[in-house]
Design a protein around this motif. Structure first.
Motif, PDB file in Angstrom:
ATOM      1  N   GLY A  68       0.805  -1.215   0.000  1.00 40.08           N
ATOM      2  CA  GLY A  68       0.000   0.000   0.000  1.00 40.08           C
ATOM      3  C   GLY A  68       0.835   1.261   0.000  1.00 40.08           C
ATOM      4  N   ALA A  69       2.034   1.191   0.584  1.00 40.04           N
ATOM      5  CA  ALA A  69       2.921   2.355   0.585  1.00 40.04           C
ATOM      6  C   ALA A  69       3.306   2.756  -0.829  1.00 40.04           C
ATOM      7  CB  ALA A  69       4.174   2.053   1.408  1.00 40.04           C
ATOM      8  N   ARG A  70       3.460   1.798  -1.713  1.00 39.42           N
ATOM      9  CA  ARG A  70       3.836   2.108  -3.090  1.00 39.42           C
ATOM     10  C   ARG A  70       2.761   2.958  -3.767  1.00 39.42           C
ATOM     11  NH1 ARG A  70       7.802  -1.620  -5.118  1.00 39.42           N
ATOM     12  NH2 ARG A  70       6.950  -1.442  -7.216  1.00 39.42           N
ATOM     13  N   THR A  71       1.501   2.566  -3.597  1.00 43.37           N
ATOM     14  CA  THR A  71       0.414   3.308  -4.229  1.00 43.37           C
ATOM     15  C   THR A  71       0.248   4.688  -3.606  1.00 43.37           C
ATOM     16  OG1 THR A  71      -0.743   1.239  -4.712  1.00 43.37           O
ATOM     17  CG2 THR A  71      -2.037   3.265  -4.781  1.00 43.37           C
ATOM     18  N   SER A  72       0.291   4.751  -2.278  1.00 42.02           N
ATOM     19  CA  SER A  72       0.115   6.043  -1.609  1.00 42.02           C
ATOM     20  C   SER A  72       1.223   7.018  -1.980  1.00 42.02           C
ATOM     21  CB  SER A  72       0.068   5.834  -0.094  1.00 42.02           C
ATOM     22  OG  SER A  72      -1.078   5.099   0.286  1.00 42.02           O
ATOM     23  N   LEU A  73       2.465   6.548  -2.028  1.00 38.63           N
ATOM     24  CA  LEU A  73       3.567   7.423  -2.419  1.00 38.63           C
ATOM     25  C   LEU A  73       3.457   7.842  -3.868  1.00 38.63           C
ATOM     26  CD1 LEU A  73       6.573   5.701  -0.622  1.00 38.63           C
ATOM     27  CD2 LEU A  73       5.628   7.945  -0.110  1.00 38.63           C
ATOM     28  N   LEU A  74       3.049   6.915  -4.732  1.00 34.55           N
ATOM     29  CA  LEU A  74       2.891   7.250  -6.151  1.00 34.55           C
ATOM     30  C   LEU A  74       1.851   8.341  -6.337  1.00 34.55           C
ATOM     31  CD1 LEU A  74       3.465   6.703  -9.138  1.00 34.55           C
ATOM     32  CD2 LEU A  74       1.719   4.906  -9.062  1.00 34.55           C
TER      33      LEU A  74
END
Length: 292
Positions: A68-74
């Protein structure tokens, strides 16, 4: 680096942000399970095998947080990039050109400022569907007006300085003046605004996902919170499905805020007067009776 050494809060924020980015980048290799692999019972509590328990589908929460961190940061960085580019160009053009150009661009900015976020997202979701691209575009396009107003103010200030006036009198072109005299003052300001915009974009995306307006196929921290509430995690006392993603969002926003405040204080020391605290504010010692 000097900024981080002078401002411990900014250094702490940088460490927090760097740690989150590293974990997100390494998620495919360090995640203990696949992002859609059911490894146990629904809402299984934390254990040695699953330190943060399982969600409403029996998926490991540590794995979900890493992915989920990948999507939120993106979403955060992409929306901030859109806001900085659009707001920077419009603010720079309005501030340096002035006159009718300034009036037109600032009226457009004022109109964009009053557009409500949620109704617009409802319309976009109904017309174009719930996609991550649409969410990023809407967040970025709704964030640029505030950046544009700040950049405009800085460009107006730089335009009236003596060295800019001298450059105009000797025949320097407007593009050259903007590139050599105005941009060097605006770019550090844009960097600070971009850091704040990242945190704001992540917060807005979390709210959008929680309301069910985000991309249903995208795994973000906001989506994890929405899934937990939809799966009745509260009534089942499954706090581990809600608290970790909420804390992750809070930590990321706090990191961006600490970095932005440090950069803001460094670029404009006069703002420190508005940040008085117990640590920075001291009372003068009371003189003794013999010194009066």
């Amino acid at each position: 680096m000097n900024v981080l050494r002078r401002y411990p809060g900014g250094a702490l924020g940088a460490v927090m942000l760097a740690a989150i980015v590293v974990l997100a980048v390494l998620a495919p290799w360090i995640a203990p399970y696949a992002s859609h692999e059911k490894v146990g019972a629904v809402y299984q509590p934390p254990s040695a095998a699953h330190p943060l328990g399982l969600d409403d589908a029996g998926i490991d929460m540590v794995t979900l947080l890493l992915w989920g961190a990948r999507t939120s940061l993106l979403v955060g960085f992409a929306a901030a990039l859109i806001a900085v580019v659009v707001g920077g160009v419009i603010g720079l053009a309005a501030g340096y050109a002035g006159g009718r150009t300034d009036a037109v661009l600032m009226r457009l900015t004022d109109y964009m400022l009053v557009i409500p976020d949620i109704p617009l997202l409802l319309i976009v979701a109904a017309v174009w569907g719930r996609s991550m691209t649409g969410v990023v575009a809407i967040i970025g396009l709704l964030s640029w007006p505030r950046l544009a107003r700040v950049v405009r103010a800085e460009a107006l200030s730089v335009r009236e300085r003596a060295y800019v006036k001298r450059a105009l009198t000797i025949g320097a072109g407007n593009l050259r003046i903007v590139a050599t005299h105005v941009l060097p003052h605006v770019v550090p300001l844009l960097l600070t605004l971009a850091i704040f915009a990242v945190g704001n974009a992540i917060l807005v995306e979390t709210a959008i996902a929680f309301l069910g307006l985000g991309d249903p196929s995208a795994l973000s921290w906001g989506r994890l919170i929405q899934n937990a509430f939809a799966g009745q995690a509260v009534s089942r006392d499954a706090w581990w499905a809600i608290v970790p993603p909420g804390l992750a969002v809070g930590c990321l926003i706090l990191a961006c805020t600490l970095i932005g405040r440090a950069l803001e204080d460094h670029l404009n020391p006069r703002l420190r007067a508005g940040h008085l605290s117990v640590r920075t504010f001291r009372l003068a010692p009371v003189p003794s009776g013999g010194e009066r």
